[in-house]
Structures are given as structure tokens and as C-alpha cells.
Design an enzyme around this catalytic site. Structure first.
Site, short mmCIF file in Angstrom:
data_model
loop_
_atom_site.label_atom_id
_atom_site.label_comp_id
_atom_site.label_asym_id
_atom_site.label_seq_id
_atom_site.Cartn_x
_atom_site.Cartn_y
_atom_site.Cartn_z
N SER A 110 -4.71 -28.70 26.74
CA SER A 110 -6.02 -28.90 27.35
C SER A 110 -6.96 -27.85 26.76
O SER A 110 -6.54 -26.99 26.00
CB SER A 110 -5.93 -28.74 28.86
OG SER A 110 -5.63 -27.38 29.15
N LYS A 111 -8.21 -27.91 27.15
CA LYS A 111 -9.23 -26.96 26.66
C LYS A 111 -8.75 -25.52 26.81
O LYS A 111 -8.95 -24.68 25.95
CB LYS A 111 -10.52 -27.13 27.46
CG LYS A 111 -11.35 -28.29 26.99
CD LYS A 111 -12.69 -27.82 26.42
CE LYS A 111 -13.37 -28.92 25.64
NZ LYS A 111 -13.96 -29.93 26.52
N ARG A 112 -8.11 -25.26 27.96
CA ARG A 112 -7.61 -23.93 28.28
C ARG A 112 -6.71 -23.37 27.17
O ARG A 112 -6.65 -22.17 26.95
CB ARG A 112 -6.82 -24.08 29.59
CG ARG A 112 -6.18 -22.87 30.17
CD ARG A 112 -5.72 -23.23 31.59
NE ARG A 112 -4.75 -24.33 31.59
CZ ARG A 112 -3.44 -24.17 31.47
NH1 ARG A 112 -2.95 -22.97 31.34
NH2 ARG A 112 -2.63 -25.21 31.50
N HIS A 113 -5.99 -24.24 26.49
CA HIS A 113 -5.06 -23.79 25.45
C HIS A 113 -5.72 -23.70 24.07
O HIS A 113 -5.09 -23.37 23.09
CB HIS A 113 -3.91 -24.78 25.29
CG HIS A 113 -3.05 -24.91 26.51
ND1 HIS A 113 -3.08 -26.01 27.31
CD2 HIS A 113 -2.16 -24.06 27.05
CE1 HIS A 113 -2.22 -25.85 28.30
NE2 HIS A 113 -1.65 -24.67 28.16
N GLY A 114 -6.96 -24.11 24.00
CA GLY A 114 -7.58 -24.13 22.67
C GLY A 114 -7.60 -25.55 22.09
O GLY A 114 -7.63 -25.72 20.89
#
Ligand code: GLU
Length: 492
Positions: free
Chosen positions: A261-265
């Protein structure tokens, strides 16, 4: 066989790194076999497809250096061809006109749902319950149309969809290049819609017709399409076409193993360009998420093309690791051509407000020796700050301290020696410093600290002798003089 692969993104959003990796795998596989790598923009979803997304995908591919061997094919432009195939399938008896309306189908599903709920009611007998569940099962099962065997239309001008006559029974087997043998029951497949009531083709039909017409021999794509494969293969069979070899690649996960997800890049490919990664580093890194070849970590493009094979793709999801990407990027920055790297760093310096002007020769002189000082372009750019600093340099606290009292006196003595250094090279400067230390009975640190402070203001910098060389005689001595002159000796 001439290998043809393709990357087939839907222009409904950015080219995320999962897509970029899929494109890379297809590219490398084609190049490995001296084949062709094609690009198809799957813009059949007219509501969600945008020209901006298409442009961003093309820009991302271009930046990554994944050049297709032919201009991209726009799927929607081929709608007439897709329809033509659907009608040919009717001729062959492998597709049929289905007169069920949307409303009827919805009513059928609603009824199935009702029966399923009814089966949960209290106080009904086991028999009633079983009967209700059986009816629900039937109604909610993959749809098999009553027109599949050629029953006449309900009215002469009744509207219809064109459906594939799904395989009748037994098992369906897919020999997947990555996942191995996958089996499902044919009863899990519905009579798939090929043409909607308005005559437009469905995505499932378009993909198969295009892959066939583009002579695609190998389909490498995300395993989110694995189920689609079972719906697409019967279309090939219905047309008597050769089914390409399929390889469904596991998704990329985050460091913690969760879906990306966005959180992981999970950003767009172009966001990595903005963050300051080089495209060749991105390629080398993406290659290693979920593919391996012995224990080699970093591949040049030539090595990747020579080594890439489907059997090296892992069945377990790969993990995105930004630290690793940073290391790979650092590796490729070190290998990068000086002029190119200078051009890539320049915008970062300018964004910091630096006017490069006179500093250009210094930056260029230092560049070949400083390439390892960062994992990304902005990190690397930052490490040149001491070269871009303007006279008189602002001094941080430590620098001020190094330039007080004795430090300043030593610097004054060294300055006079430096003036006499015949050639302004790191080697001779270093010899001057050493002989001054010996003569004055000083340790390297005792002179190194004030010297470094005067030249950098306390900013991080490599070995001091090369720093003097890169700055050039005038700038280096000027920076020292700024500190020796009483009005600035107190520091900024
Ligand atoms: N357009 C599909 C997607 O973006 C890919 C279809 C395929 O590779 O077969 O997910």
C-alpha cells in the site's frame, strides 16, 4: 518460435511499481529470446480510462527505459475487430445470442439470495432447509444461459448479449509458468459475456483477441489475473487459437509481508524518479523482487537479459525494501557517467537556491570522487553543500570553536605555507600540510580541524587535501583569509 510478449496496463491510474516490474519481466523475457516486446493500452473501460493516465504510463515506461518494439496498441480502437470475432464464434457454435435481460439476471440473483436467507430461518425442518439451499445454490451458481443450445429468441427483435458457451464439465487445467498446475471445475465457469447488449466487447474478449492478433506467445502478468486465465482460455479454444504460455507472478508485498500500500512506498514509478533513483537502479532492483538467479544481487541490463527466465520467478510474493533500493541506487550512481550525473544533480542544487555559476568547476572536479556519498540523488546533491557555500562561509558552532585561539594561529601559519605550494594538487597540498605539522610539532588533528572549519564552515566533507584541490587555489585561500581577517574571525 518467435517470442512476443506484451505489457497491457489499463490507463485508469498511475504505473505503479508492481506494473513496472511486470513490464520489466516481459521486456527481459522478449530480449532474452531476441523476440518482441509490445505495449497495449487497455482503455476499454471508457469511464475510468483517461488520456492523462495513458501519458503517465508511457512516461513511466520511457523513464524506465522499457522501450516497446512497436507503437502502443490502443485496445478500444479495435472494438469492431473484437465484435467480429464474437460473431465468428456464433458461426462456429462456440458462442450464442443470449436474450436474458439485466433485470432477469438480477431478479435471479435476488431470488437466490432470498432462498439462502430463508434457509437460515429458525424452526424449519432440515429437509426444507436443504431444499432451499439447493435452490439458492442453483440460482447463484455461475450462469448457464437457457439459450446456450440455440433456443429461439423470445421475440424477433429482442435485444441480446453474445455469450461464450462455457466448457461443459470436468476439470480445467492450467499449466502456469510460475504457479505450476492449477485446476478448477468447469462448473465454476459461467457463460461469459463477450458482447454487451449495446454491441461493445467485454474486457475478457478484447484481451484474448488482441493477444492473438498481436501474436503474443507468452503472457507474464500479476497473479490477480489467474482466475481470468480460466475464463480466457476457453475463448482461445473456441476460436481454435493457440493459447500463449501464461506465467502469473505473485504480487509485491511490503517489508512486513502485508499487501503493498502507499504506506510501504507503493507509489507511481515516476515518484521514484522524483525521489532521486536512477532508472537502471530501479530496473535492477525491480528485477530482484521475486526473481532470482543464483545469489547474484545486482544485474546490469546485459546480465539481466542474458539471465532472465520464467523459472527464476518465485512463487512467494516479493517484498519491497527501500533500504535495498537505496543500496542498489548508490551502486549505480557510482557507475554513472560524470556528465550525466552532474546534469541529474544540478536541479537539486538549484532547488536549494544555489547559483552554480563559478562553482561549476569545483563541483565537476569533486564529482568523480564523491559519487558514493548518498543513496539517492538528493542525498548525494546535499553532500556537495560545502562546495556551493558562499564566502564568507557561515560557521556552525563546532567550526567556530575550531577557529578560536590557537586554531586560528595555526591556520595563519599554514596559510603562508600553502601560498608557496608549487602546484595546487591534493598530493602537493597534503605534503605541505604534513611538513608544516612536522615543523610545528603539531598533530594532523590540530591543524586539520581549523583548516576544515575554514573551508567548510562545519559542513560534512571528504578528505581535506582533495577538498583544497577541488576548491581551487583562489577559493580555498579566500575561505581561509575570510577567517583570518579580524572582522569575520568571530564567525558568522
Ligand atoms: N489490463 C490489465 C491490468 O492492467 C492487464 C491484463 C493482462 O495483462 O492480461 O491489470
Amino acid at each position: 518460435m518467435d517470442v512476443v510478449t506484451r505489457f497491457a496496463p489499463s490507463p485508469t491510474g498511475m504505473l505503479h511499481i508492481g506494473g513496472a516490474r511486470t513490464a520489466l519481466f516481459n521486456y527481459l523475457f522478449a530480449k532474452h529470446h531476441n523476440g518482441k516486446f509490445l505495449l497495449r493500452i487497455e482503455d476499454t473501460d471508457r469511464e475510468r480510462s483517461t488520456p492523462e493516465a495513458t501519458a503517465a504510463i508511457l512516461e513511466g515506461m520511457d523513464w524506465l527505459g522499457l522501450k516497446a518494439d512497436e507503437p502502443p496498441l490502443m485496445q478500444f480502437e479495435r472494438a469492431a475487430r473484437h465484435a467480429e470475432v464474437a460473431y465468428e464464434m456464433i458461426e462456429r457454435g462456440t458462442a450464442f445470442r443470449c436474450y436474458a435481460t439485466q433485470e432477469e439476471l438480477q431478479a435471479r440473483r435476488d431470488l437466490g439470495e432470498e432462498k439462502r436467507q430463508a434457509a437460515k430461518a429458525e424452526g424449519i425442518s432440515d429437509e426444507t432447509k436443504a431444499a432451499l439451499l439447493a435452490e439458492a445454490h442453483e440460482l447463484l451458481a455461475p450462469y448457464r444461459s437457457p439459450w446456450r443450445d440455440g433456443a429461439p429468441p423470445p421475440a424477433p427483435d429482442a435485444s441480446f448479449t453474445v455469450r461464450l458457451r462455457a466448457p461443459d464439465g470436468g476439470e480445467r487445467v492450467l499449466e502456469d509458468g510460475v504457479q505450476g498446475t492449477i485446476r478448477i471445475q468447469a462448473s465454476e465457469l459461467d457463460d461469459l459475456i463477450l458482447l454487451r447488449a449495446d454491441g461493445t466487447p467485454t474486457y475478457m474478449l478484447a484481451v484474448v483477441v488482441d493477444d492473438h492478433d498481436m501474436d503474443v506467445t507468452h503472457i507474464i502478468r500479476g497473479d490477480d489475473h489467474l482466475r481470468n486465465a480460466f475464463r480466457q482460455i476457453p475463448i482461445y479454444e473456441a476460436m481454435g487459437w493457440t493459447v500463449p504460455l501464461m506465467a502469473h507472478v505473485p504480487m509485491i508485498h511490503g517489508q512486513d509481508g502485508a499487501k503493498l500500500s502507499k504506506r510501504h512506498g507503493a507509489l507511481s514509478t515516476l515518484a521514484y524518479r522524483e525521489m532521486g533513483y536512477l532508472p537502471e537502479a530501479m530496473r535492477a532492483y525491480l528485477l530482484r523482487i521475486g526473481w532470482s538467479h543464483g545469489d547474484q544481487e545486482i544485474f546490469t541490463d546485459e546480465e539481466a537479459i542474458a539471465a532472465f527466465d520464467i523459472s527464476g520467478i518465485n512463487r512467494a510474493p516479493g517484498r519491497l525494501d527501500l533500504d535495498k533500493l537505496g543500496q542498489v541506487n548508490s551502486h549505480f550512481m557510482r557507475l554513472a557517467d560524470d556528465d550525466r550525473l552532474f546534469g541529474l544533480l544540478k536541479p537539486y542544487w538549484e532547488a536549494e537556491g544555489a547559483i552554480i555559476g563559478d562553482a561549476e568547476p569545483r563541483l565537476r572536479a569533486a564529482l568523480p570522487h564523491m559519487k558514493d556519498r548518498g543513496n539517492t540523488l538528493p542525498e548525494l546533491a546535499q553532500s556537495f553543500a560545502f562546495l556551493l557555500a558562499k564566502r564568507p562561509l557561515a560557521m556552525n558552532k563546532n567550526a567556530r570553536k575550531a577557529l578560536s585561539g590557537e586554531g586560528l594561529d595555526r591556520l595563519r601559519g599554514l596559510r603562508d605555507e600553502l601560498l608557496r605550494t608549487p602546484q595546487w594538487t591534493a598530493e602537493q597540498i597534503s605534503a605541505t600540510i604534513t611538513s608544516y605539522c612536522t615543523a610545528q610539532d603539531l598533530s594532523m588533528g590540530q591543524i586539520g580541524q581549523p583548516l576544515r572549519a575554514a573551508l567548510t564552515g562545519g559542513l560534512p566533507a571528504p578528505d581535506i587535501a582533495p577538498v583544497l584541490e577541488w576548491l581551487g587555489r583562489d577559493e580555498a585561500l579566500g575561505r581561509i583569509d575570510d577567517q583570518l581577517a579580524p572582522e569575520t574571525a568571530q564567525g558568522a
